[in-house]
Design a protein around this motif. Sequence first.
Motif, PDB file in Angstrom:
ATOM      1  N   THR A 223       0.803  -1.199   0.071  1.00 62.32           N
ATOM      2  CA  THR A 223       0.045   0.006  -0.028  1.00 62.32           C
ATOM      3  C   THR A 223       0.848   1.246   0.100  1.00 62.32           C
ATOM      4  OG1 THR A 223      -0.167  -0.350   2.361  1.00 62.32           O
ATOM      5  CG2 THR A 223      -1.824  -1.005   1.122  1.00 62.32           C
ATOM      6  N   ALA A 224       0.294   2.385  -0.478  1.00 60.87           N
ATOM      7  CA  ALA A 224       1.134   3.565  -0.576  1.00 60.87           C
ATOM      8  C   ALA A 224       0.266   4.741  -0.255  1.00 60.87           C
ATOM      9  CB  ALA A 224       1.576   3.823  -1.982  1.00 60.87           C
ATOM     10  N   LEU A 225       0.416   5.730   0.470  1.00 65.29           N
ATOM     11  CA  LEU A 225      -0.084   6.839   0.846  1.00 65.29           C
ATOM     12  C   LEU A 225       0.391   7.901  -0.085  1.00 65.29           C
ATOM     13  CD1 LEU A 225      -2.000   8.912   2.634  1.00 65.29           C
ATOM     14  CD2 LEU A 225      -0.016   9.134   4.007  1.00 65.29           C
ATOM     15  N   VAL A 226      -0.244   8.564  -1.036  1.00 62.13           N
ATOM     16  CA  VAL A 226       0.196   9.515  -2.052  1.00 62.13           C
ATOM     17  C   VAL A 226      -0.503  10.837  -1.807  1.00 62.13           C
ATOM     18  CG1 VAL A 226       0.565  10.099  -4.331  1.00 62.13           C
ATOM     19  CG2 VAL A 226       0.597   7.674  -3.569  1.00 62.13           C
ATOM     20  N   THR A 227      -0.042  11.641  -1.155  1.00 68.80           N
ATOM     21  CA  THR A 227      -0.674  13.045  -0.645  1.00 68.80           C
ATOM     22  C   THR A 227      -0.015  14.204  -0.907  1.00 68.80           C
ATOM     23  OG1 THR A 227      -1.368  13.998   1.220  1.00 68.80           O
ATOM     24  CG2 THR A 227       0.465  12.561   1.644  1.00 68.80           C
ATOM     25  N   ALA A 228      -0.777  15.276  -1.276  1.00 68.71           N
ATOM     26  CA  ALA A 228      -0.401  16.675  -1.556  1.00 68.71           C
ATOM     27  C   ALA A 228       0.379  17.268  -0.330  1.00 68.71           C
ATOM     28  CB  ALA A 228      -1.326  17.486  -2.172  1.00 68.71           C
ATOM     29  N   ARG A 229       0.315  16.652   0.952  1.00 65.60           N
ATOM     30  CA  ARG A 229       0.964  17.318   2.181  1.00 65.60           C
ATOM     31  C   ARG A 229       2.269  17.186   1.953  1.00 65.60           C
ATOM     32  NH1 ARG A 229      -1.921  16.584   7.544  1.00 65.60           N
ATOM     33  NH2 ARG A 229      -4.059  16.234   7.113  1.00 65.60           N
ATOM     34  N   GLY A 256       2.286  19.231  -3.190  1.00 63.66           N
ATOM     35  CA  GLY A 256       1.539  19.941  -4.581  1.00 63.66           C
ATOM     36  C   GLY A 256       2.007  19.421  -5.939  1.00 63.66           C
ATOM     37  N   LEU A 257       3.174  18.657  -5.930  1.00 65.50           N
ATOM     38  CA  LEU A 257       3.598  18.215  -7.316  1.00 65.50           C
ATOM     39  C   LEU A 257       2.599  17.211  -7.779  1.00 65.50           C
ATOM     40  CD1 LEU A 257       7.275  17.054  -6.451  1.00 65.50           C
ATOM     41  CD2 LEU A 257       6.511  19.005  -7.876  1.00 65.50           C
ATOM     42  N   PRO A 258       2.388  17.084  -9.196  1.00 65.76           N
ATOM     43  CA  PRO A 258       1.575  16.179  -9.816  1.00 65.76           C
ATOM     44  C   PRO A 258       1.685  14.788  -9.303  1.00 65.76           C
ATOM     45  CG  PRO A 258       2.338  17.772 -11.479  1.00 65.76           C
ATOM     46  CD  PRO A 258       3.060  17.882 -10.215  1.00 65.76           C
ATOM     47  N   LYS A 259       0.524  14.130  -9.156  1.00 60.89           N
ATOM     48  CA  LYS A 259       0.826  12.711  -8.579  1.00 60.89           C
ATOM     49  C   LYS A 259       0.973  11.688  -9.804  1.00 60.89           C
ATOM     50  CE  LYS A 259      -2.128  13.745  -4.738  1.00 60.89           C
ATOM     51  NZ  LYS A 259      -3.283  13.219  -3.565  1.00 60.89           N
ATOM     52  N   GLY A 260       0.612  11.837 -10.863  1.00 58.86           N
ATOM     53  CA  GLY A 260       0.398  11.123 -11.890  1.00 58.86           C
ATOM     54  C   GLY A 260       2.067  10.375 -12.087  1.00 58.86           C
ATOM     55  N   GLU A 261       3.025  10.809 -12.308  1.00 63.78           N
ATOM     56  CA  GLU A 261       4.221  10.407 -12.565  1.00 63.78           C
ATOM     57  C   GLU A 261       4.807   9.560 -11.348  1.00 63.78           C
ATOM     58  OE1 GLU A 261       6.907  13.295 -14.287  1.00 63.78           O
ATOM     59  OE2 GLU A 261       5.448  13.903 -15.694  1.00 63.78           O
ATOM     60  N   PHE A 262       4.534   9.808 -10.232  1.00 61.75           N
ATOM     61  CA  PHE A 262       4.977   9.137  -8.997  1.00 61.75           C
ATOM     62  C   PHE A 262       4.061   7.919  -8.956  1.00 61.75           C
ATOM     63  CE2 PHE A 262       6.222  13.402  -7.829  1.00 61.75           C
ATOM     64  CZ  PHE A 262       7.433  13.260  -7.292  1.00 61.75           C
ATOM     65  N   LEU A 263       2.943   7.936  -9.258  1.00 61.73           N
ATOM     66  CA  LEU A 263       2.178   6.800  -9.456  1.00 61.73           C
ATOM     67  C   LEU A 263       2.261   5.789 -10.433  1.00 61.73           C
ATOM     68  CD1 LEU A 263      -1.379   8.433  -8.684  1.00 61.73           C
ATOM     69  CD2 LEU A 263      -0.479   6.965  -7.287  1.00 61.73           C
ATOM     70  N   ARG A 264       3.067   6.477 -11.731  1.00 63.91           N
ATOM     71  CA  ARG A 264       3.465   5.597 -12.630  1.00 63.91           C
ATOM     72  C   ARG A 264       4.641   4.641 -12.179  1.00 63.91           C
ATOM     73  NH1 ARG A 264       5.486   9.195 -17.255  1.00 63.91           N
ATOM     74  NH2 ARG A 264       7.399   8.917 -15.955  1.00 63.91           N
ATOM     75  N   GLU A 265       5.446   5.353 -11.639  1.00 62.95           N
ATOM     76  CA  GLU A 265       6.547   4.472 -10.827  1.00 62.95           C
ATOM     77  C   GLU A 265       6.081   3.603  -9.959  1.00 62.95           C
ATOM     78  OE1 GLU A 265       9.538   4.860 -12.145  1.00 62.95           O
ATOM     79  OE2 GLU A 265       8.497   6.274 -13.556  1.00 62.95           O
ATOM     80  N   PHE A 266       5.135   3.747  -9.045  1.00 63.40           N
ATOM     81  CA  PHE A 266       4.645   2.728  -8.212  1.00 63.40           C
ATOM     82  C   PHE A 266       3.954   1.702  -8.742  1.00 63.40           C
ATOM     83  CE2 PHE A 266       1.306   1.473  -4.919  1.00 63.40           C
ATOM     84  CZ  PHE A 266       2.034   0.944  -4.062  1.00 63.40           C
ATOM     85  N   GLU A 267       3.049   1.886  -9.759  1.00 64.11           N
ATOM     86  CA  GLU A 267       2.557   1.105 -10.549  1.00 64.11           C
ATOM     87  C   GLU A 267       1.307   0.277  -9.638  1.00 64.11           C
ATOM     88  OE1 GLU A 267       3.845  -2.169 -13.580  1.00 64.11           O
ATOM     89  OE2 GLU A 267       5.595  -0.938 -13.729  1.00 64.11           O
ATOM     90  N   PRO A 268       0.315   1.107  -9.040  1.00 61.25           N
ATOM     91  CA  PRO A 268      -0.639   0.465  -8.414  1.00 61.25           C
ATOM     92  C   PRO A 268      -1.608  -0.122  -9.383  1.00 61.25           C
ATOM     93  CG  PRO A 268      -1.110   2.862  -8.741  1.00 61.25           C
ATOM     94  CD  PRO A 268       0.219   2.501  -9.204  1.00 61.25           C
ATOM     95  N   ASP A 269      -2.299  -1.293  -8.927  1.00 59.89           N
ATOM     96  CA  ASP A 269      -3.793  -1.848  -9.509  1.00 59.89           C
ATOM     97  C   ASP A 269      -4.891  -0.805  -9.272  1.00 59.89           C
ATOM     98  OD1 ASP A 269      -2.465  -4.699 -10.127  1.00 59.89           O
ATOM     99  OD2 ASP A 269      -2.039  -4.470  -7.961  1.00 59.89           O
TER     100      ASP A 269
END
Length: 298
Positions: A223-229, A256-269
């Motif tokens: 699991t990952a917490l991906v937050t703008a905090r 506040g960085l865009p989350k998309g590219e970090f999520l692309r690296e984490f590769e969640p289902d």
Amino acid sequence: MGVFGGDKLVVAISSRALFNLEEENRLFESGDPRAYMALQLQRLEEPARPGIAFSLIKKLLAFNDTTSQRVEVVILSRNDPVSGMRIFRSGEANQIKLQRGVFTQGRSPFRYLKPLQAHLFLSANADDVRDALAAGFPAARVLTESVLAGSNYPNEVRIAFDGDAVLFSDEAEQVFQRDGLDAFQEHELSKAAQPLPGGPFKPLLAALHRLQAASTPAMQIRTALVTARSAPAHERAIRTLMEWDIKVDEAMFLGGLPKGEFLREFEPDFFFDDQTRHVDQASLHVPAGHVAGGITNA
């Protein structure tokens, strides 16, 4: 909060969230249910292709074995019973074990979440998701335009969550919306030792945490917490999870960085967020769902 079933994780999912039925759905939305039903019947022997939440569901079901059923997946759909036949057959063809299904032929199905004791409801229908959230169930609108999950982690169910208004209540988000970033940081710093109230997805995270204890080499949960905090507001989020005695494997405080590219690296289902701009951006990289609760969706 809703009524959540014992130790078994129960996921209720609409047919469009599990399978790619966009072509059929266009016919359904055109207001010609007979033509839609006829098409589904005509395609009875043609298994539907995997949809946006397919990878998540297939991996969760891998926690079941001959001795124990740790996960149950139930189809909860506005489809008619005839179309339901194709959904069950598509499940079988794709090696997804579906035993239960509720088909309401155009009516909202969310009331059946309570007797199902569902921990999660995934649907492409925004109204059904709002109703489910209002009734206290973790629910998200699946963005059917999302990219499908990657295949680099076949032995891990990977799920990413936003924090405020998803895992946590939107108490802090309200301060941010009303008074801005500085007031938000100050508010969270002064309350760093005070756990945040739970948000709509706390029960799901708790159920996943229990399931994680049953991890096998064949399938594990990450699991990952991906937050703008960002610091210093990170501390309250971490302390809250510690207070709940629930661990997340990764935490990203992106300020506040865009989350998309970090999520692309984490590769969640799957990724859950309450803000449409974050969800829309994430959907370019990963399967994403919108949690239509809290002040940003008022």
